[in-house]
Design a protein around this motif. Structure first.
Motif, PDB file in Angstrom:
ATOM      1  N   GLY A 135       0.779  -1.230   0.000  1.00  0.00           N
ATOM      2  CA  GLY A 135       0.000   0.000   0.000  1.00  0.00           C
ATOM      3  C   GLY A 135       0.810   1.279   0.000  1.00  0.00           C
ATOM      4  O   GLY A 135       0.241   2.367  -0.115  1.00  0.00           O
ATOM      5  N   PHE A 136       2.130   1.176   0.118  1.00  0.00           N
ATOM      6  CA  PHE A 136       2.967   2.375   0.179  1.00  0.00           C
ATOM      7  C   PHE A 136       4.028   2.326  -0.922  1.00  0.00           C
ATOM      8  O   PHE A 136       5.225   2.488  -0.681  1.00  0.00           O
ATOM      9  N   LEU A 137       3.558   2.131  -2.139  1.00  0.00           N
ATOM     10  CA  LEU A 137       4.470   1.969  -3.264  1.00  0.00           C
ATOM     11  C   LEU A 137       5.173   3.269  -3.635  1.00  0.00           C
ATOM     12  O   LEU A 137       6.281   3.238  -4.181  1.00  0.00           O
ATOM     13  N   ASP A 138       4.558   4.412  -3.333  1.00  0.00           N
ATOM     14  CA  ASP A 138       5.238   5.680  -3.607  1.00  0.00           C
ATOM     15  C   ASP A 138       6.529   5.784  -2.806  1.00  0.00           C
ATOM     16  O   ASP A 138       7.533   6.318  -3.293  1.00  0.00           O
ATOM     17  N   ASN A 139       6.503   5.289  -1.584  1.00  0.00           N
ATOM     18  CA  ASN A 139       7.726   5.286  -0.775  1.00  0.00           C
ATOM     19  C   ASN A 139       8.791   4.421  -1.430  1.00  0.00           C
ATOM     20  O   ASN A 139       9.970   4.803  -1.506  1.00  0.00           O
ATOM     21  N   SER A 140       8.397   3.255  -1.927  1.00  0.00           N
ATOM     22  CA  SER A 140       9.355   2.379  -2.601  1.00  0.00           C
ATOM     23  C   SER A 140       9.927   3.051  -3.844  1.00  0.00           C
ATOM     24  O   SER A 140      11.128   2.950  -4.119  1.00  0.00           O
TER      25      SER A 140
END
Length: 329
Positions: free
Chosen positions: A223-228
């Motif tokens: 759910g936090f792909l922007d961080n990746s």
């Protein structure tokens, strides 16, 4: 010239990690890590579950320090990082730790792999110096969460052969929310630059085992792909040659089920999207993890062999997790 002052003397006003607690650990005081100056070990032994260049065919000589300078709510090693008082530990001297390193070398370890050393970096450095003086020849791995003090790293320059740090976040809100650290994204870029400057890019021998260099780990959070994407973009900016381990093994552990978004497993679609993005950035020196590894690499430090998958799953996990890995509606 006189003998060099032990690294651990700097613990009288501890600033060995970015917390800069300033406590006198030599006098028995403890800061955020909850540990004075004694060397507390939770586990040591040959480990075959690291990246192939680290584990090789004979295993990595892992030494797990108790405690941590983060409070990750999803930590798979929470038994020894957060709840170490409730689990077996061994209090060692610098000399004891040096002997342990030599024992692991004698057992055939490809390297000495210090896990969670950020708050024990000075004691670790003293032990490395002693072990090298007594015949330690294999590479030393610094396996950290990435929240390291740059001045400490500069101080131990030359003692570390392989840096194996996490790059957890480049989003301070997430870092505060999930790891109780509000400046992780400010600290970790400089840490990685310093590590790369010290040891260069990952180098392998003829058998594919690491001898020197930097290998960065990134655990993809559901759910936090922007961080990746931000993390991988930074690594590409650091250098497209940067070796990166893109980890798919996330499953809800410890307190993760209390936090919306990370209370489920990672989906194949999410992981594939991040791997594709890494390749688009030119990060070709990437290690990819099978999604089937979810749940298989969770240790149980109540066992003599914490990573023995034949013994079944440990006490990890948390109630209420969506084990199917479905995205929340």
């Amino acid at each position: 010239m006189g003998a060099m002052e032990p690294y651990s003397q700097r613990l009288s006003h501890c600033t060995c990690c970015p917390r800069h607690c300033g406590v006198d650990r030599l006098a028995g005081e403890a800061g955020f890590c909850r540990l004075p100056s004694g060397i507390l070990i939770s586990h040591a032994g040959l480990h075959f579950g690291e990246e192939p260049p680290i584990s090789g065919s004979r295993g990595s000589g892992t030494i797990f320090f108790a405690g941590c300078n983060l409070r990750c709510v999803f930590c798979q090693n929470y038994q020894i990082s957060q709840e170490f008082e409730r689990h077996p530990t061994w209090l060692m001297t610098v000399g004891d730790l040096a002997v342990l390193m030599l024992q692991l070398q004698d057992e055939g370890a490809h390297n000495i792999n210090f896990v969670s050393p950020s708050h024990m970096v000075m004691q670790m450095a003293d032990a490395i110096v002693e072990a090298k003086g007594k015949g330690l020849r294999i590479p030393v791995v610094y396996n950290s969460n990435g929240y390291d003090e740059i001045e400490s790293l500069r101080l131990i320059r030359g003692l570390i052969d392989i840096y194996l740090p996490d790059l957890k976040y480049l989003d301070n809100d997430l870092a505060e929310r999930f790891s109780a650290v509000g400046d992780y994204a400010d600290i970790v870029p400089g840490v990685l630059r310093e590590m790369l400057d010290q040891v260069g890019h990952l180098q392998l021998d003829g058998a594919g085992v690491a001898t020197r260099g930097l290998l960065v780990r990134h655990l993809v959070l559901p759910g936090f792909l922007d961080n990746s994407r931000r993390c991988l973009a930074f690594l590409a900016e650091l250098s497209p040659q940067t070796a990166v381990s893109i980890m798919s093994q996330y499953t809800p552990q410890y307190q993760a089920c209390r936090h919306t978004g990370i209370d489920r497993t990672l989906t194949a679609e999410e992981y594939d999207e991040i791997v594709e993005y890494a390749l688009e950035l030119g990060l070709d020196n990437a290690f990819i993890q099978e999604l089937a590894s979810q749940g298989l690499l969770i240790p149980d430090f109540n066992r003599d062999k914490p990573f023995d998958t034949d013994a079944g799953s440990g006490e990890g996990g948390c109630s209420g997790a969506d084990k199917a890995g479905k995205k929340p509606s």
